[in-house]
Design a protein around this motif. Structure first.
Motif, PDB file in Angstrom:
ATOM      1  N   GLU A 203       0.818  -1.215   0.000  1.00 52.53           N
ATOM      2  CA  GLU A 203       0.000   0.000   0.000  1.00 52.53           C
ATOM      3  C   GLU A 203       0.854   1.269   0.000  1.00 52.53           C
ATOM      4  O   GLU A 203       0.390   2.332  -0.424  1.00 52.53           O
ATOM      5  CB  GLU A 203      -0.920   0.021   1.229  1.00 52.53           C
ATOM      6  N   LYS A 204       2.099   1.150   0.455  1.00 50.77           N
ATOM      7  CA  LYS A 204       2.970   2.323   0.557  1.00 50.77           C
ATOM      8  C   LYS A 204       3.369   2.886  -0.811  1.00 50.77           C
ATOM      9  O   LYS A 204       3.781   4.050  -0.905  1.00 50.77           O
ATOM     10  CB  LYS A 204       4.237   1.961   1.334  1.00 50.77           C
ATOM     11  N   VAL A 205       3.283   2.062  -1.858  1.00 48.24           N
ATOM     12  CA  VAL A 205       3.688   2.542  -3.189  1.00 48.24           C
ATOM     13  C   VAL A 205       2.490   2.955  -4.037  1.00 48.24           C
ATOM     14  O   VAL A 205       2.656   3.360  -5.192  1.00 48.24           O
ATOM     15  CB  VAL A 205       4.516   1.473  -3.943  1.00 48.24           C
ATOM     16  N   LEU A 206       1.286   2.881  -3.464  1.00 47.57           N
ATOM     17  CA  LEU A 206       0.068   3.194  -4.204  1.00 47.57           C
ATOM     18  C   LEU A 206      -0.657   4.386  -3.599  1.00 47.57           C
ATOM     19  O   LEU A 206      -0.521   4.684  -2.411  1.00 47.57           O
ATOM     20  CB  LEU A 206      -0.880   1.985  -4.207  1.00 47.57           C
ATOM     21  N   ASN A 207      -1.454   5.029  -4.425  1.00 43.91           N
ATOM     22  CA  ASN A 207      -2.308   6.129  -3.980  1.00 43.91           C
ATOM     23  C   ASN A 207      -3.619   6.041  -4.748  1.00 43.91           C
ATOM     24  O   ASN A 207      -3.644   6.264  -5.960  1.00 43.91           O
ATOM     25  CB  ASN A 207      -1.622   7.473  -4.217  1.00 43.91           C
ATOM     26  N   ASN A 216       7.695  10.537  -5.112  1.00 43.23           N
ATOM     27  CA  ASN A 216       7.178   9.945  -3.881  1.00 43.23           C
ATOM     28  C   ASN A 216       7.639   8.503  -3.704  1.00 43.23           C
ATOM     29  O   ASN A 216       7.861   8.043  -2.582  1.00 43.23           O
ATOM     30  CB  ASN A 216       5.650  10.030  -3.858  1.00 43.23           C
ATOM     31  N   LEU A 217       7.777   7.788  -4.817  1.00 41.57           N
ATOM     32  CA  LEU A 217       8.300   6.425  -4.727  1.00 41.57           C
ATOM     33  C   LEU A 217       9.754   6.432  -4.264  1.00 41.57           C
ATOM     34  O   LEU A 217      10.182   5.544  -3.512  1.00 41.57           O
ATOM     35  CB  LEU A 217       8.193   5.729  -6.092  1.00 41.57           C
ATOM     36  N   LYS A 218      10.502   7.411  -4.674  1.00 34.34           N
ATOM     37  CA  LYS A 218      11.897   7.506  -4.226  1.00 34.34           C
ATOM     38  C   LYS A 218      11.974   7.640  -2.716  1.00 34.34           C
ATOM     39  O   LYS A 218      12.891   7.108  -2.075  1.00 34.34           O
ATOM     40  CB  LYS A 218      12.588   8.684  -4.910  1.00 34.34           C
ATOM     41  N   LEU A 219      11.003   8.314  -2.114  1.00 33.98           N
ATOM     42  CA  LEU A 219      10.973   8.444  -0.665  1.00 33.98           C
ATOM     43  C   LEU A 219      10.672   7.101   0.004  1.00 33.98           C
ATOM     44  O   LEU A 219      11.212   6.801   1.065  1.00 33.98           O
ATOM     45  CB  LEU A 219       9.921   9.476  -0.249  1.00 33.98           C
ATOM     46  N   LYS A 222      13.921   5.195   0.012  1.00 29.73           N
ATOM     47  CA  LYS A 222      15.073   6.068   0.292  1.00 29.73           C
ATOM     48  C   LYS A 222      16.183   5.385   1.081  1.00 29.73           C
ATOM     49  O   LYS A 222      17.350   5.797   0.987  1.00 29.73           O
ATOM     50  CB  LYS A 222      14.606   7.311   1.041  1.00 29.73           C
ATOM     51  N   ASN A 223      15.864   4.361   1.867  1.00 31.08           N
ATOM     52  CA  ASN A 223      16.882   3.708   2.694  1.00 31.08           C
ATOM     53  C   ASN A 223      17.564   2.530   1.999  1.00 31.08           C
ATOM     54  O   ASN A 223      18.323   1.794   2.626  1.00 31.08           O
ATOM     55  CB  ASN A 223      16.270   3.238   4.008  1.00 31.08           C
ATOM     56  N   ILE A 224      17.293   2.365   0.716  1.00 29.08           N
ATOM     57  CA  ILE A 224      17.877   1.247  -0.025  1.00 29.08           C
ATOM     58  C   ILE A 224      19.105   1.714  -0.794  1.00 29.08           C
ATOM     59  O   ILE A 224      19.090   2.755  -1.443  1.00 29.08           O
ATOM     60  CB  ILE A 224      16.838   0.645  -0.997  1.00 29.08           C
ATOM     61  N   ASN A 225      20.166   0.931  -0.693  1.00 31.72           N
ATOM     62  CA  ASN A 225      21.387   1.224  -1.444  1.00 31.72           C
ATOM     63  C   ASN A 225      21.107   0.973  -2.922  1.00 31.72           C
ATOM     64  O   ASN A 225      20.933  -0.165  -3.349  1.00 31.72           O
ATOM     65  CB  ASN A 225      22.524   0.324  -0.945  1.00 31.72           C
ATOM     66  N   ALA A 226      21.082   2.021  -3.710  1.00 27.56           N
ATOM     67  CA  ALA A 226      20.673   1.910  -5.107  1.00 27.56           C
ATOM     68  C   ALA A 226      21.795   1.494  -6.050  1.00 27.56           C
ATOM     69  O   ALA A 226      21.575   1.330  -7.236  1.00 27.56           O
ATOM     70  CB  ALA A 226      20.085   3.231  -5.584  1.00 27.56           C
ATOM     71  N   THR A 227      22.998   1.310  -5.518  1.00 27.72           N
ATOM     72  CA  THR A 227      24.118   1.001  -6.409  1.00 27.72           C
ATOM     73  C   THR A 227      24.658  -0.412  -6.254  1.00 27.72           C
ATOM     74  O   THR A 227      25.218  -0.957  -7.190  1.00 27.72           O
ATOM     75  CB  THR A 227      25.263   1.993  -6.185  1.00 27.72           C
ATOM     76  N   SER A 228      24.515  -1.026  -5.095  1.00 24.92           N
ATOM     77  CA  SER A 228      25.198  -2.305  -4.894  1.00 24.92           C
ATOM     78  C   SER A 228      24.301  -3.438  -4.422  1.00 24.92           C
ATOM     79  O   SER A 228      24.734  -4.580  -4.336  1.00 24.92           O
ATOM     80  CB  SER A 228      26.334  -2.128  -3.871  1.00 24.92           C
ATOM     81  N   LEU A 246       7.379  -3.754  -9.146  1.00 24.63           N
ATOM     82  CA  LEU A 246       7.140  -2.859 -10.278  1.00 24.63           C
ATOM     83  C   LEU A 246       7.361  -1.404  -9.884  1.00 24.63           C
ATOM     84  O   LEU A 246       7.923  -0.623 -10.663  1.00 24.63           O
ATOM     85  CB  LEU A 246       5.725  -3.064 -10.816  1.00 24.63           C
ATOM     86  N   ALA A 247       6.950  -1.030  -8.672  1.00 24.64           N
ATOM     87  CA  ALA A 247       7.187   0.337  -8.210  1.00 24.64           C
ATOM     88  C   ALA A 247       8.676   0.643  -8.178  1.00 24.64           C
ATOM     89  O   ALA A 247       9.113   1.726  -8.588  1.00 24.64           O
ATOM     90  CB  ALA A 247       6.574   0.532  -6.823  1.00 24.64           C
ATOM     91  N   SER A 248       9.470  -0.314  -7.712  1.00 25.04           N
ATOM     92  CA  SER A 248      10.921  -0.104  -7.653  1.00 25.04           C
ATOM     93  C   SER A 248      11.517   0.000  -9.052  1.00 25.04           C
ATOM     94  O   SER A 248      12.494   0.706  -9.271  1.00 25.04           O
ATOM     95  CB  SER A 248      11.599  -1.244  -6.883  1.00 25.04           C
ATOM     96  N   GLU A 249      10.905  -0.681  -9.998  1.00 20.12           N
ATOM     97  CA  GLU A 249      11.384  -0.641 -11.383  1.00 20.12           C
ATOM     98  C   GLU A 249      11.284   0.773 -11.951  1.00 20.12           C
ATOM     99  O   GLU A 249      12.050   1.149 -12.847  1.00 20.12           O
ATOM    100  CB  GLU A 249      10.566  -1.621 -12.232  1.00 20.12           C
ATOM    101  N   LEU A 250      10.368   1.560 -11.417  1.00 17.17           N
ATOM    102  CA  LEU A 250      10.155   2.916 -11.912  1.00 17.17           C
ATOM    103  C   LEU A 250      11.216   3.891 -11.426  1.00 17.17           C
ATOM    104  O   LEU A 250      11.406   4.954 -12.029  1.00 17.17           O
ATOM    105  CB  LEU A 250       8.769   3.414 -11.482  1.00 17.17           C
TER     106      LEU A 250
END
Length: 272
Positions: A203-207, A216-219, A222-228, A246-250
């Motif tokens: 539910e956190k990735v939907l509105n 808003n999805l980036k927030l 936000k605590n995920i290491n996006a490089t490794s 799918l939300a993370s894919e965006l």
């Protein structure tokens, strides 16, 4: 990569395109207890994607298990799907089952598949064309499965990487289930979570039945290491995990996969 989500306005503009195949991924029930107000209405030209019968491994003891590539190919062809088809997926809850089907087509190698953002409720809200029955007359397709092994992770892989800082399991169940504060909806399934996993309820990735905007999805992530970090998505049985996937894919470039057995498998086979 083609955009994995499509707005209702974009679909309405290309509705007459003969290469488009619209699939209704709705099911009669779900473990989140959500209900639709649009049971007997379909998007114009829609065909039915039978997630619970034709597109699951009926021999598995766990629900919603991915079918083998041959079964998926045979039943996709029966729906008239070609390698060149532009597949649009929707469900009658806004966004719920459709991301699961998106992941299934992607792991089977289809190149052009999108989820309709907002699904049937948003389509009806905009008063776009609908019909009462599914389309049933179409030629058999030529789709050929090309299984993408990197998009799925199994129980053994996760067990072997519980202490690996480069692997992160994201659980899409609600926080009470994740923290053992309420029982699992499946009978005789223990509560708990996979060690070192984190919780991002779907539910956190939907509105209002649509994916949140990228900023808003980036927030949310936000605590995920996006490089490794490689991200592995889990939930109760592999459905709502695909919403967060799918939300993370965006917004994230991480390598990603789905733990298809999810908590139903882990909670059954792994002991505390």
């Amino acid at each position: 990569m083609k955009n994995p989500i499509l707005s209702v306005d974009e679909l309405n503009e290309i509705l007459a395109n003969e290469n488009i195949i619209i699939l209704d991924c709705s099911t009669e029930s779900n473990k989140a207890g959500l209900q639709s107000d649009f049971e007997k209405i379909k998007i114009k030209g829609a065909r039915y994607f039978d997630l619970k019968n034709d597109f699951r491994d009926s021999e598995s003891i766990f629900p919603n298990t991915l079918p083998n590539p041959e079964q998926f190919q045979i039943n996709s062809r029966k729906l008239g799907i070609n390698d060149s088809s532009k597949i649009i997926l929707y469900d009658n809850l806004g966004v719920y089952h459709s991301p699961r089907v998106w992941w299934m087509f992607k792991i089977m190698g289809h190149k052009d598949v999108s989820v309709l953002n907002g699904g049937l409720p948003e389509w009806i809200k905009r008063k776009f064309p609908t019909q009462q029955e599914y389309d049933l007359e179409f030629n058999e397709g030529n789709f050929k499965s090309d299984f993408q092994y990197y998009m799925i992770s199994d129980l053994n892989f996760i067990k072997q990487n519980l202490e690996n800082d480069e692997i992160l399991v994201i659980d899409a169940r609600n926080s009470k289930r994740f923290n053992s504060l309420e029982p699992e909806p499946r009978k005789n399934l223990r509560s708990g979570n996979i060690p070192n996993s984190i919780n991002i309820p779907f539910e956190k990735v939907l509105n209002n039945g649509k994916f949140k905007e990228p900023e808003n999805l980036k927030l949310v992530f936000k605590n995920i290491n996006a490089t490794s970090t490689k991200l592995i998505f889990s939930c109760g049985s592999g459905v709502t995990a695909c919403i967060v996937y799918l939300a993370s894919e965006l917004v994230l470039e991480n390598k990603k996969s789905l733990y298809d057995g999810s908590w139903t498998e882990w909670g059954t086979l792994e002991k505390i």
